[in-house]
Scaffold this motif. Structure first.
Motif, PDB file in Angstrom:
ATOM      1  N   THR A 408       0.648  -1.628   0.224  1.00 17.77           N
ATOM      2  CA  THR A 408      -0.448   0.366   0.246  1.00 17.77           C
ATOM      3  C   THR A 408       0.925   1.438  -0.161  1.00 17.77           C
ATOM      4  OG1 THR A 408       0.213   0.053   2.633  1.00 17.77           O
ATOM      5  CG2 THR A 408      -1.418  -1.677   1.560  1.00 17.77           C
ATOM      6  N   GLN A 409       0.194   2.624   0.199  1.00 12.30           N
ATOM      7  CA  GLN A 409       0.593   3.717   0.128  1.00 12.30           C
ATOM      8  C   GLN A 409       1.375   4.021   1.418  1.00 12.30           C
ATOM      9  OE1 GLN A 409       1.924   5.003  -2.748  1.00 12.30           O
ATOM     10  NE2 GLN A 409       1.283   3.113  -3.392  1.00 12.30           N
ATOM     11  N   VAL A 410       1.766   4.898   1.987  1.00 13.50           N
ATOM     12  CA  VAL A 410       1.815   5.866   2.937  1.00 13.50           C
ATOM     13  C   VAL A 410       0.836   6.283   3.653  1.00 13.50           C
ATOM     14  CG1 VAL A 410       2.869   7.401   4.635  1.00 13.50           C
ATOM     15  CG2 VAL A 410       4.233   5.867   3.216  1.00 13.50           C
ATOM     16  N   GLN A 411      -0.410   6.616   2.698  1.00 11.75           N
ATOM     17  CA  GLN A 411      -1.183   7.367   2.851  1.00 11.75           C
ATOM     18  C   GLN A 411      -2.443   6.837   3.133  1.00 11.75           C
ATOM     19  OE1 GLN A 411       0.551   7.696   0.163  1.00 11.75           O
ATOM     20  NE2 GLN A 411      -0.989   8.114  -1.946  1.00 11.75           N
ATOM     21  N   ASP A 412      -2.224   5.529   2.410  1.00 21.35           N
ATOM     22  CA  ASP A 412      -2.934   4.582   3.665  1.00 21.35           C
ATOM     23  C   ASP A 412      -2.755   4.024   4.498  1.00 21.35           C
ATOM     24  OD1 ASP A 412      -4.257   4.247   0.894  1.00 21.35           O
ATOM     25  OD2 ASP A 412      -2.699   2.766   0.179  1.00 21.35           O
ATOM     26  N   VAL A 413      -2.132   3.958   4.932  1.00 18.53           N
ATOM     27  CA  VAL A 413      -0.889   3.825   6.811  1.00 18.53           C
ATOM     28  C   VAL A 413      -1.826   4.891   7.462  1.00 18.53           C
ATOM     29  CG1 VAL A 413       0.918   3.043   7.965  1.00 18.53           C
ATOM     30  CG2 VAL A 413       0.415   2.506   5.844  1.00 18.53           C
ATOM     31  N   ASN A 414      -1.126   6.100   6.895  1.00 17.47           N
ATOM     32  CA  ASN A 414      -1.972   7.526   7.504  1.00 17.47           C
ATOM     33  C   ASN A 414      -3.104   7.255   7.212  1.00 17.47           C
ATOM     34  OD1 ASN A 414       0.732   8.662   7.439  1.00 17.47           O
ATOM     35  ND2 ASN A 414       0.666  10.029   6.248  1.00 17.47           N
ATOM     36  N   ARG A 415      -4.308   7.022   6.999  1.00 16.85           N
ATOM     37  CA  ARG A 415      -5.531   7.201   7.017  1.00 16.85           C
ATOM     38  C   ARG A 415      -5.686   5.840   7.571  1.00 16.85           C
ATOM     39  NH1 ARG A 415      -7.264   4.629   2.113  1.00 16.85           N
ATOM     40  NH2 ARG A 415      -7.307   6.523   1.080  1.00 16.85           N
ATOM     41  N   LEU A 416      -5.384   4.476   7.920  1.00 18.63           N
ATOM     42  CA  LEU A 416      -5.786   3.091   8.731  1.00 18.63           C
ATOM     43  C   LEU A 416      -5.444   4.298  10.149  1.00 18.63           C
ATOM     44  CD1 LEU A 416      -6.370   0.232   9.228  1.00 18.63           C
ATOM     45  CD2 LEU A 416      -3.910   0.342  10.644  1.00 18.63           C
ATOM     46  N   LEU A 417      -4.416   4.646  10.074  1.00 16.74           N
ATOM     47  CA  LEU A 417      -4.403   5.186  11.577  1.00 16.74           C
ATOM     48  C   LEU A 417      -4.889   6.302  11.809  1.00 16.74           C
ATOM     49  CD1 LEU A 417      -0.029   5.507  11.917  1.00 16.74           C
ATOM     50  CD2 LEU A 417      -1.850   3.627  12.685  1.00 16.74           C
ATOM     51  N   LYS A 418      -5.580   6.316  11.517  1.00 18.12           N
ATOM     52  CA  LYS A 418      -7.059   8.301  11.856  1.00 18.12           C
ATOM     53  C   LYS A 418      -7.824   7.546  12.346  1.00 18.12           C
ATOM     54  CE  LYS A 418      -9.250  12.221   9.588  1.00 18.12           C
ATOM     55  NZ  LYS A 418      -9.069  12.539   8.394  1.00 18.12           N
ATOM     56  N   GLN A 419      -8.588   6.589  11.281  1.00 22.67           N
ATOM     57  CA  GLN A 419      -9.476   5.623  11.628  1.00 22.67           C
ATOM     58  C   GLN A 419      -9.539   5.218  13.166  1.00 22.67           C
ATOM     59  OE1 GLN A 419      -9.788   3.133   7.495  1.00 22.67           O
ATOM     60  NE2 GLN A 419     -10.903   5.293   6.765  1.00 22.67           N
ATOM     61  N   PHE A 420      -8.450   4.512  13.203  1.00 20.60           N
ATOM     62  CA  PHE A 420      -8.185   3.731  14.415  1.00 20.60           C
ATOM     63  C   PHE A 420      -7.958   4.340  15.654  1.00 20.60           C
ATOM     64  CE2 PHE A 420      -5.485   2.391  17.938  1.00 20.60           C
ATOM     65  CZ  PHE A 420      -6.212   1.239  18.872  1.00 20.60           C
ATOM     66  N   THR A 421      -8.261   5.659  15.366  1.00 21.43           N
ATOM     67  CA  THR A 421      -8.030   6.639  16.634  1.00 21.43           C
ATOM     68  C   THR A 421      -9.457   6.848  16.993  1.00 21.43           C
ATOM     69  OG1 THR A 421      -5.547   6.876  15.946  1.00 21.43           O
ATOM     70  CG2 THR A 421      -6.813   9.461  17.310  1.00 21.43           C
ATOM     71  N   GLN A 422      -9.913   7.383  15.719  1.00 23.92           N
ATOM     72  CA  GLN A 422     -11.479   7.811  16.234  1.00 23.92           C
ATOM     73  C   GLN A 422     -12.005   6.081  16.591  1.00 23.92           C
ATOM     74  OE1 GLN A 422     -12.683   8.029  12.033  1.00 23.92           O
ATOM     75  NE2 GLN A 422     -12.607  10.202  12.673  1.00 23.92           N
ATOM     76  N   MET A 423     -11.684   5.314  16.090  1.00 20.95           N
ATOM     77  CA  MET A 423     -12.267   3.811  17.135  1.00 20.95           C
ATOM     78  C   MET A 423     -11.975   3.832  18.686  1.00 20.95           C
ATOM     79  SD  MET A 423     -13.557   0.906  15.318  1.00 20.95           S
ATOM     80  CE  MET A 423     -14.513  -0.257  16.040  1.00 20.95           C
ATOM     81  N   GLN A 424     -10.803   4.022  18.850  1.00 22.71           N
ATOM     82  CA  GLN A 424     -10.108   4.213  20.110  1.00 22.71           C
ATOM     83  C   GLN A 424     -11.297   5.196  20.724  1.00 22.71           C
ATOM     84  OE1 GLN A 424      -5.720   4.932  20.617  1.00 22.71           O
ATOM     85  NE2 GLN A 424      -5.639   3.170  21.278  1.00 22.71           N
ATOM     86  N   LYS A 425     -11.242   6.178  20.248  1.00 22.37           N
ATOM     87  CA  LYS A 425     -11.956   7.431  21.147  1.00 22.37           C
ATOM     88  C   LYS A 425     -13.217   6.673  21.364  1.00 22.37           C
ATOM     89  CE  LYS A 425      -9.779  11.787  19.318  1.00 22.37           C
ATOM     90  NZ  LYS A 425      -9.763  12.285  18.228  1.00 22.37           N
TER      91      LYS A 425
END
Length: 454
Positions: A408-425
């Motif tokens: 994948t691309q680095v932006q895909d990894v960034n997107r996943l981490l952002k989505q995970f942070t939302q889920m964590q909250k």
């Protein structure tokens, strides 16, 4: 499944649902629309005529005029008649016989017969705890014998060997003797298919049927052939005493004509639906649930059954324990949730069973892409255990390595981490018991919000 029909019928019936009074004129207009919707869905003309006639008879009778909500009463009549066309209730396999109970599978080439043998074998083994033996009598296509052998091995059921130089009657006789000798509960027999119905094929399958005297003779037919599916089933039924139908490739059929025509034309019940390529993608056919889905009302019962079957209780209990102990929700937990969702047919498979999903705009549906979940899982798989446990350590060089490892691309990894942070909250809000806060957060994660946003 049935997207076009659902969309058209939902739109038509929405117009009538709020009416305080139903007149002959607006019933006539609505039925004209219903008729067109069914014909466009490739439902056989005799079925459409009969269906519209029965709805009209009930709608202009006393049950609608006396109702406080005539529009809703009309929809109830349409739903009841849809159920009646497809069969009043789910008809299970009749396996009450001296073991082994023999199930004979018939159908044209390419309908998904061999795959259905495997799927049915798995279903009987896992849900009914049966000891199953499968055999192929398709001597015209050696690849079919090999395909069934491989499938049986993958599923974990027994395969009786056969070869292209044997006669089908000899194969099934030997398989039946083996099944008796080794105390199998069920013997499933795959037969040869042709590109069209011919007398040679019918004679051969009649001989096989006579030798085995099966308790179930199931006709396997491709739903995407529409009303032709019902006509082919009728031709087979005239040669063989069919006991039911398996409708395959239903997930690729947006029209639904076959499901609504088969029972009416053949008089035989649809017993199962093939809803995907996976070996567990075979569902018992429930006319009431399918009618509900066609009318855009969802199928919550099937969704609950999917949850009960596919949710790993041990993992769910571990996650619940983690919550109680106020421990964090990490990427390992997130991956577990993605895998369970995949086991249930993916996000669209789940959404299809929820009420009102047919009204979702297309641009929102497009964002709910199951390929995205596969990509997310691949990214998490490329992380080290430490990174999954503490995502905050994932910075520049780690992101590059993870992206390269998952294709994948680095932006895909960034997107996943952002989505995970939302889920964590959201999970933290749940731990604090703030249900209102959590629901507000979930709105942001629904299609069009952050979770599925590109």
């Amino acid at each position: 499944m049935f997207e076009n029909l659902t969309e058209r019928l939902s739109r038509t019936l929405k117009n009538v649902s709020g009416r305080g009074r139903l007149t002959d004129d607006n019933i006539k207009d609505t039925l004209r629309e219903v008729r067109m919707a069914l014909l466009e869905a490739d439902v056989a003309l005799p079925v459409v005529r009969d269906f519209v006639k029965r709805v009209k008879e009930r709608a202009v009778g006393t049950e609608v005029s006396k109702s406080l909500t005539p529009g809703q009463e009309f929809i109830k009549i349409v739903q009841a008649e849809l159920e009646a066309v497809m069969g009043d209730s789910n008809e299970d396999l009749n396996l009450a016989s001296q073991p082994p109970a023999v199930i004979l599978m018939a159908g044209l080439q390419g309908a998904g017969k061999t795959t259905s043998v495997g799927k049915l074998g798995k279903l009987l083994k896992e849900r009914q705890k049966k000891k199953v033996l499968v055999v192929s009598a398709d001597v015209y296509r050696p690849a079919a014998i090999k395909q069934l052998e491989t499938l049986a091995g993958d599923i974990g059921i027994d395969f009786f060997p056969s070869s292209a130089d044997q006669k089908p009657v000899d194969i099934v006789t030997a398989a039946h003797a083996e099944a008796k000798l080794k105390f199998y509960d069920v013997l499933i027999v795959d037969t040869a298919g042709r590109l069209h119905v011919d007398s040679e094929m019918m004679d051969e399958i009649k001989d096989v049927h006579q030798v085995l005297n099966p308790v179930e003779t199931l006709f396997v037919v491709d739903a995407m052939t529409g009303q032709d599916a019902a006509n082919t089933a009728k031709a087979f039924d005239e040669a063989l005493p069919l006991t039911g139908v398996i409708l395959t490739k239903v997930d690729g059929d947006a029209r639904g004509g076959a499901a609504l025509s088969v029972r009416h034309i053949t008089g035989k019940p649809i017993k199962f639906l093939g809803v995907g390529e996976k070996t567990d993608a075979l569902e018992p056919f429930h006319p009431d649930r399918v009618a509900s889905r066609i009318l855009g009302m969802g199928d919550v019962l099937s969704l609950i059954e999917d949850l009960e079957r596919n949710v790993d209780r041990e993992k769910a209990e571990q996650l619940a324990k983690k919550f109680k102990e106020k421990k964090g929700f990490d990427l390992e937990d997130f991956r577990g949730q993605l895998q369970q969702m995949k086991n249930m047919g993916g996000m669209m498979g789940m959404l299809d069973k929820l009420p009102g999903m047919s009204q979702l705009p297309d641009d929102v549906k497009d964002k709910v892409d199951d390929k995205m979940f596969v990509q997310m899982e691949a990214i998490i798989n490329s992380m080290t255990p430490a990174e999954r446990e503490r995502p905050e350590i994932i910075k520049g060089s780690r992101k590059k390595r993870i992206a390269m490892g998952s294709g994948t691309q680095v932006q895909d990894v960034n997107r996943l981490l952002k989505q995970f942070t939302q889920m964590q909250k959201m999970m933290k809000k749940m731990q604090k018991g703030g249900m209102k806060n959590m629901m507000r957060n979930m709105k942001g994660m629904m299609p069009g919000g952050g979770m599925f946003g590109r």
